[in-house]
Motif scaffolding. Structure first.
Motif, PDB file in Angstrom:
ATOM      1  N   GLN A  51      47.387  35.255  45.873  1.00 47.42           N
ATOM      2  CA  GLN A  51      46.800  34.441  44.860  1.00 47.42           C
ATOM      3  C   GLN A  51      45.652  33.326  45.140  1.00 47.42           C
ATOM      4  O   GLN A  51      45.702  32.976  46.530  1.00 47.42           O
ATOM      5  CB  GLN A  51      47.813  33.918  44.057  1.00 47.42           C
TER       6      GLN A  51
ATOM      7  N   THR B 141      42.153  43.278  47.795  1.00 47.08           N
ATOM      8  CA  THR B 141      42.814  42.193  46.906  1.00 47.08           C
ATOM      9  C   THR B 141      42.940  40.817  47.725  1.00 47.08           C
ATOM     10  O   THR B 141      42.585  40.065  47.075  1.00 47.08           O
ATOM     11  CB  THR B 141      44.424  42.662  46.747  1.00 47.08           C
TER      12      THR B 141
ATOM     13  N   ARG C 156      40.694  37.765  45.704  1.00 42.50           N
ATOM     14  CA  ARG C 156      41.513  36.754  45.416  1.00 42.50           C
ATOM     15  C   ARG C 156      41.577  35.422  46.031  1.00 42.50           C
ATOM     16  O   ARG C 156      41.692  34.278  45.840  1.00 42.50           O
ATOM     17  CB  ARG C 156      43.083  37.144  45.107  1.00 42.50           C
TER      18      ARG C 156
END
Length: 321
Positions: A40, A261, A265
């Protein structure tokens, strides 16, 4: 068929060392793995530091969940270490016999270590996948080994196989560096025992083995860390509050999907997020493994010689019976 006692001794002592280090450092490994599995932006992360994982376990009274998957991990560590050290010792002896050299060079050592690593991974990958999913499950919700694997296909049990094979470079670099440094330290100290019984292999002191193990593993970890983090993401369990779509989850099970990813992120530095925790855990684990292995190698060797003598004495009786 005669037993290769030296390879068997190396494999047994290495497997026992791995079992000890895995058990002692397992809570740290669980915290590290859960921290690495989260991808994240910094402001949205549940775990800002590795210590946050520990405090979550304490605050929710799930401290024992830090050991979820320990049994599977121990089996995986013992089996993989036994196969790896046996293969490494066997292939190295085979190379020296074929070439007639007394010592193995760095390049040949890397190739031997890689061959042993690939053989190990193909056999133990389902255990590795299961233990990773059990570790990254929510505290108190981890499932057993068979249930974890039975929820998916056998193909999913081999999630991360490609990147695991790529990561054979990690132990290859580690054990090659360790072996080369060990040879330098023990040079000129070869056993002078003579007789009908082969002398036991030379061993480092516990302190020397610990330091060399730490240095070699630190170098290997820094060089291969982006691939290590991708592997954790690929094998991580799906959480109840996971906001990803099924398509995103499937994409993240691939190397390219995991890389994309992280890049999207967390940016470039995201590939090294959690490196300090990885170094702390793997360096301590590797150093402890090699320290235990070096200290019990001679004892294991003696046990193997006793076993061979027992079998040679009793085999005629067994055949007669």
């Amino acid at each position: 068929m005669q037993l290769d006692l030296e390879s068997l001794s190396e494999a047994t002592s290495g497997a026992i060392g791995s079992l000890v280090s895995t058990t002692v450092l397992y809570p740290l490994d669980t915290c590290k793995t859960k921290y690495q599995a989260e991808v994240q932006a910094k402001q949205n992360r549940k775990y800002r530091r590795i210590s946050d994982v520990l405090w979550e376990a304490i605050s929710t009274r799930q401290v024992l969940s830090l050991y979820q998957g320990l049994g599977t991990k121990n089996v995986q560590s013992f089996v993989s270490s036994f196969i790896y050290f046996y293969g490494y010792s066997y292939f190295k002896k085979l190379y020296l016999k074929k070439t007639g050299n007394k010592n193995i060079g760095t390049v040949a050592n890397l190739l031997v270590a890689t061959a042993a690593g690939v053989s190990t991974i193909v056999i133990t990958q389902p255990l590795d996948t299961a233990s990773s999913r059990m570790q990254t499950s929510e505290f108190g919700k981890s499932k057993g080994f068979w249930k974890t694997l039975s929820e998916g296909t056998w193909g999913e049990a081999y999630d991360g196989l490609a990147i695991s094979i790529l990561l054979t470079t990690n132990p290859s670099i580690q054990y090659t560096a360790f072996d080369q440094l060990k040879q330098r330290i023990l040079k000129g100290k070869m056993s002078k025992k003579t007789g009908t019984t082969k002398s036991s292999p030379e061993a480092l002191s516990a302190f020397s083995a610990f330091v060399l193990g730490a240095v070699s593993k630190c170098a290997a970890t820094c060089l291969t860390y982006p691939a290590i983090r991708c592997k954790v993401m690929i094998q991580a369990a799906d959480l109840d509050d996971d906001k990803r779509t099924p398509t995103e989850r499937k994409a993240q099970r691939t190397i390219s999907g995991a890389l994309y990813t992280i890049w999207r992120r967390e940016g470039l530095l995201g590939f090294f997020n959690g490196l300090q925790a990885q170094i702390l855990k793997t360096v301590l684990s590797s150093a402890l493994l090699l320290m235990v292995k070096e200290k019990i190698t001679k004892s294991t060797w003696i046990l193997m010689l006793m076993l061979r003598r027992f079998l040679s004495v009793n085999s005629p009786k067994l055949k007669a019976a």
